[in-house]
Design a protein around this motif. Structure first.
Motif, PDB file in Angstrom:
ATOM      1  N   THR A  80       2.308  26.024 -29.500  1.00  0.00           N
ATOM      2  CA  THR A  80       2.781  25.901 -28.125  1.00  0.00           C
ATOM      3  C   THR A  80       1.904  24.938 -27.334  1.00  0.00           C
ATOM      4  O   THR A  80       2.407  24.119 -26.553  1.00  0.00           O
ATOM      5  N   GLN A  81       0.597  25.038 -27.518  1.00  0.00           N
ATOM      6  CA  GLN A  81      -0.316  24.128 -26.826  1.00  0.00           C
ATOM      7  C   GLN A  81      -0.119  22.684 -27.270  1.00  0.00           C
ATOM      8  O   GLN A  81      -0.203  21.753 -26.467  1.00  0.00           O
ATOM      9  N   ARG A  82       0.152  22.501 -28.556  1.00  0.00           N
ATOM     10  CA  ARG A  82       0.302  21.140 -29.082  1.00  0.00           C
ATOM     11  C   ARG A  82       1.630  20.536 -28.650  1.00  0.00           C
ATOM     12  O   ARG A  82       1.670  19.425 -28.128  1.00  0.00           O
ATOM     13  N   ASP A  83       2.745  21.230 -28.881  1.00  0.00           N
ATOM     14  CA  ASP A  83       4.074  20.732 -28.502  1.00  0.00           C
ATOM     15  C   ASP A  83       5.044  21.909 -28.583  1.00  0.00           C
ATOM     16  O   ASP A  83       5.634  22.168 -29.629  1.00  0.00           O
ATOM     17  N   ALA A  84       5.213  22.579 -27.461  1.00  0.00           N
ATOM     18  CA  ALA A  84       6.014  23.800 -27.444  1.00  0.00           C
ATOM     19  C   ALA A  84       7.470  23.536 -27.813  1.00  0.00           C
ATOM     20  O   ALA A  84       8.074  24.275 -28.589  1.00  0.00           O
ATOM     21  N   LEU A  85       8.046  22.469 -27.264  1.00  0.00           N
ATOM     22  CA  LEU A  85       9.457  22.189 -27.539  1.00  0.00           C
ATOM     23  C   LEU A  85       9.683  21.895 -29.017  1.00  0.00           C
ATOM     24  O   LEU A  85      10.628  22.402 -29.620  1.00  0.00           O
ATOM     25  N   ARG A  86       8.805  21.084 -29.613  1.00  0.00           N
ATOM     26  CA  ARG A  86       8.957  20.758 -31.023  1.00  0.00           C
ATOM     27  C   ARG A  86       8.834  22.008 -31.892  1.00  0.00           C
ATOM     28  O   ARG A  86       9.577  22.182 -32.865  1.00  0.00           O
ATOM     29  N   ALA A  87       7.892  22.874 -31.549  1.00  0.00           N
ATOM     30  CA  ALA A  87       7.686  24.085 -32.332  1.00  0.00           C
ATOM     31  C   ALA A  87       8.925  24.971 -32.293  1.00  0.00           C
ATOM     32  O   ALA A  87       9.395  25.453 -33.322  1.00  0.00           O
ATOM     33  N   HIS A  88       9.478  25.185 -31.100  1.00  0.00           N
ATOM     34  CA  HIS A  88      10.663  26.043 -30.975  1.00  0.00           C
ATOM     35  C   HIS A  88      11.895  25.376 -31.581  1.00  0.00           C
ATOM     36  O   HIS A  88      12.731  26.047 -32.184  1.00  0.00           O
ATOM     37  N   ALA A  89      12.010  24.062 -31.383  1.00  0.00           N
ATOM     38  CA  ALA A  89      13.165  23.360 -31.948  1.00  0.00           C
ATOM     39  C   ALA A  89      13.171  23.456 -33.468  1.00  0.00           C
ATOM     40  O   ALA A  89      14.215  23.667 -34.086  1.00  0.00           O
ATOM     41  N   SER A  90      11.995  23.336 -34.047  1.00  0.00           N
ATOM     42  CA  SER A  90      11.901  23.386 -35.506  1.00  0.00           C
ATOM     43  C   SER A  90      12.119  24.792 -36.047  1.00  0.00           C
ATOM     44  O   SER A  90      12.929  25.007 -36.950  1.00  0.00           O
ATOM     45  N   GLU A  91      11.397  25.775 -35.489  1.00  0.00           N
ATOM     46  CA  GLU A  91      11.444  27.133 -36.017  1.00  0.00           C
ATOM     47  C   GLU A  91      12.712  27.886 -35.633  1.00  0.00           C
ATOM     48  O   GLU A  91      13.271  28.630 -36.427  1.00  0.00           O
ATOM     49  N   GLU A  92      13.168  27.666 -34.406  1.00  0.00           N
ATOM     50  CA  GLU A  92      14.295  28.442 -33.894  1.00  0.00           C
ATOM     51  C   GLU A  92      15.641  27.758 -34.128  1.00  0.00           C
ATOM     52  O   GLU A  92      16.631  28.413 -34.461  1.00  0.00           O
ATOM     53  N   LEU A  93      15.657  26.423 -33.963  1.00  0.00           N
ATOM     54  CA  LEU A  93      16.928  25.701 -34.004  1.00  0.00           C
ATOM     55  C   LEU A  93      17.109  24.859 -35.263  1.00  0.00           C
ATOM     56  O   LEU A  93      18.230  24.437 -35.561  1.00  0.00           O
ATOM     57  N   GLY A  94      15.995  24.589 -35.954  1.00  0.00           N
ATOM     58  CA  GLY A  94      16.086  23.708 -37.119  1.00  0.00           C
ATOM     59  C   GLY A  94      16.377  22.270 -36.738  1.00  0.00           C
ATOM     60  O   GLY A  94      17.053  21.542 -37.461  1.00  0.00           O
ATOM     61  N   ILE A  95      15.860  21.842 -35.583  1.00  0.00           N
ATOM     62  CA  ILE A  95      16.109  20.497 -35.064  1.00  0.00           C
ATOM     63  C   ILE A  95      14.791  19.766 -34.876  1.00  0.00           C
ATOM     64  O   ILE A  95      13.811  20.347 -34.407  1.00  0.00           O
ATOM     65  N   ASP A  96      14.762  18.481 -35.221  1.00  0.00           N
ATOM     66  CA  ASP A  96      13.632  17.623 -34.907  1.00  0.00           C
ATOM     67  C   ASP A  96      14.011  16.828 -33.658  1.00  0.00           C
ATOM     68  O   ASP A  96      14.938  15.999 -33.707  1.00  0.00           O
ATOM     69  N   PRO A  97      13.342  17.044 -32.519  1.00  0.00           N
ATOM     70  CA  PRO A  97      13.727  16.351 -31.280  1.00  0.00           C
ATOM     71  C   PRO A  97      13.674  14.837 -31.378  1.00  0.00           C
ATOM     72  O   PRO A  97      14.355  14.139 -30.625  1.00  0.00           O
ATOM     73  N   ASP A  98      12.859  14.315 -32.292  1.00  0.00           N
ATOM     74  CA  ASP A  98      12.732  12.869 -32.454  1.00  0.00           C
ATOM     75  C   ASP A  98      13.660  12.313 -33.523  1.00  0.00           C
ATOM     76  O   ASP A  98      13.637  11.112 -33.807  1.00  0.00           O
ATOM     77  N   ASP A  99      14.454  13.169 -34.145  1.00  0.00           N
ATOM     78  CA  ASP A  99      15.329  12.707 -35.225  1.00  0.00           C
ATOM     79  C   ASP A  99      16.680  13.415 -35.131  1.00  0.00           C
ATOM     80  O   ASP A  99      17.110  14.086 -36.060  1.00  0.00           O
ATOM     81  N   LEU A 100      17.335  13.239 -33.989  1.00  0.00           N
ATOM     82  CA  LEU A 100      18.645  13.840 -33.798  1.00  0.00           C
ATOM     83  C   LEU A 100      19.698  13.063 -34.593  1.00  0.00           C
ATOM     84  O   LEU A 100      19.504  11.904 -34.944  1.00  0.00           O
ATOM     85  N   THR A 101      20.790  13.719 -34.887  1.00  0.00           N
ATOM     86  CA  THR A 101      21.847  13.069 -35.647  1.00  0.00           C
ATOM     87  C   THR A 101      22.387  11.861 -34.887  1.00  0.00           C
ATOM     88  O   THR A 101      22.453  11.864 -33.656  1.00  0.00           O
ATOM     89  N   ASN A 102      22.758  10.820 -35.626  1.00  0.00           N
ATOM     90  CA  ASN A 102      23.226   9.578 -35.023  1.00  0.00           C
ATOM     91  C   ASN A 102      24.678   9.340 -35.426  1.00  0.00           C
ATOM     92  O   ASN A 102      24.959   9.052 -36.595  1.00  0.00           O
ATOM     93  N   PRO A 103      25.627   9.439 -34.488  1.00  0.00           N
ATOM     94  CA  PRO A 103      27.039   9.279 -34.855  1.00  0.00           C
ATOM     95  C   PRO A 103      27.378   7.882 -35.361  1.00  0.00           C
ATOM     96  O   PRO A 103      28.251   7.724 -36.210  1.00  0.00           O
ATOM     97  N   TRP A 104      26.670   6.857 -34.863  1.00  0.00           N
ATOM     98  CA  TRP A 104      26.946   5.498 -35.320  1.00  0.00           C
ATOM     99  C   TRP A 104      26.512   5.301 -36.764  1.00  0.00           C
ATOM    100  O   TRP A 104      27.192   4.620 -37.549  1.00  0.00           O
ATOM    101  N   HIS A 105      25.375   5.878 -37.128  1.00  0.00           N
ATOM    102  CA  HIS A 105      24.926   5.802 -38.524  1.00  0.00           C
ATOM    103  C   HIS A 105      25.952   6.455 -39.440  1.00  0.00           C
ATOM    104  O   HIS A 105      26.297   5.919 -40.502  1.00  0.00           O
TER     105      HIS A 105
END
Length: 236
Positions: free
Chosen positions: A126-151
């Motif tokens: 949480t101290q290091r990066d709370a959003l990244r920690a929750h996104a990874s553990e809770e949502l299975g999402i990397d905030p810096d690597d979201l799906t790209n519809p154009w790709h």
């Protein structure tokens, strides 16, 4: 002791790469089967090279554009869901940080950590990066690597086009008497390859996957060829 290989793909990166490979193989497979069905069906009605090329090219363009549009819409919906989930997580972290810390602790406990270790790890994450920690553990999402519809759209467009080129070229290049046999053999050989690759990527049995793939393609060509012959004979 051996040192870790830092350039070796792990975890989510490997899973994402395998998903893209599967999508590419399936897109090529769709291009092969759908275009083969069109050109073989037309070949059953006429031997005119121009008509065969026009039908095959129309099928290639329509199929590749349809695949691209479908992937774009589908992945855009997924991207919207990911953004909404991250926005909600940001709000929860801002408005109820203690509850979110407890939630992260529980998630880490579920992965096998003891209560004390999970709590300490949750606090550090949480101290290091709370959003990244929750996104990874809770949502299975990397905030810096979201799906790209154009790709996704371009990948589907290209894989379908590459697959569709095989039956298109196979039907227009050989002499008239060889067009259908060459196309059928080429398509079935390609379907063996795509079936084997998809089975290998999925760690599934290759024989059954190849048999399904080849049977489906053969059936599609048989049905469209019979329809072409019937329509050609009736002059419709």
């Amino acid at each position: 002791m051996t040192e870790p290989t830092h350039d070796e793909p792990h975890g989510g990166a490997l899973g994402s790469r395998l998903n893209w490979l599967r999508a590419a193989v399936l897109g090529a497979n769709d291009g092969i089967v759908s275009t083969a069905g069109i050109v073989v069906g037309v070949a059953g009605a006429t031997s005119d090279r121009s008509a065969l090329f026009t039908a095959g090219l129309a099928g290639l363009l329509a199929g590749s554009m349809s695949m691209a549009a479908g992937e774009y819409v589908s992945v855009s919906t997924q991207l919207d869901s990911e953004k909404a989930a991250l926005a909600l997580e940001k709000w929860e972290l801002r408005e109820q940080p203690e509850a979110e810390l407890e939630e992260l602790t529980g998630l880490l406990e579920e992965r096998g950590l003891t209560r004390d270790v999970a709590r300490e790890a949750a606090e550090q994450l949480t101290q290091r990066d709370a959003l990244r920690a929750h996104a990874s553990e809770e949502l299975g999402i990397d905030p810096d690597d979201l799906t790209n519809p154009w790709h996704a759209a371009w990948a589907s467009f290209l894989s379908f086009t590459i697959g569709a080129l095989l039956p298109l070229l196979a039907i227009v290049l050989p002499p008239s008497d060889w067009r259908v046999p060459v196309t059928v053999v080429s398509v079935l050989a390609a379907l063996v390859l795509t079936g084997w690759v998809s089975a290998d990527l999925s760690a599934a049995g290759a024989r059954r996957a190849v048999l399904r793939n080849v049977s489906g393609g053969a059936l599609a060509m048989a049905v469209t060829y019979a329809a072409g012959v019937l329509l050609g004979a009736t002059g419709v």
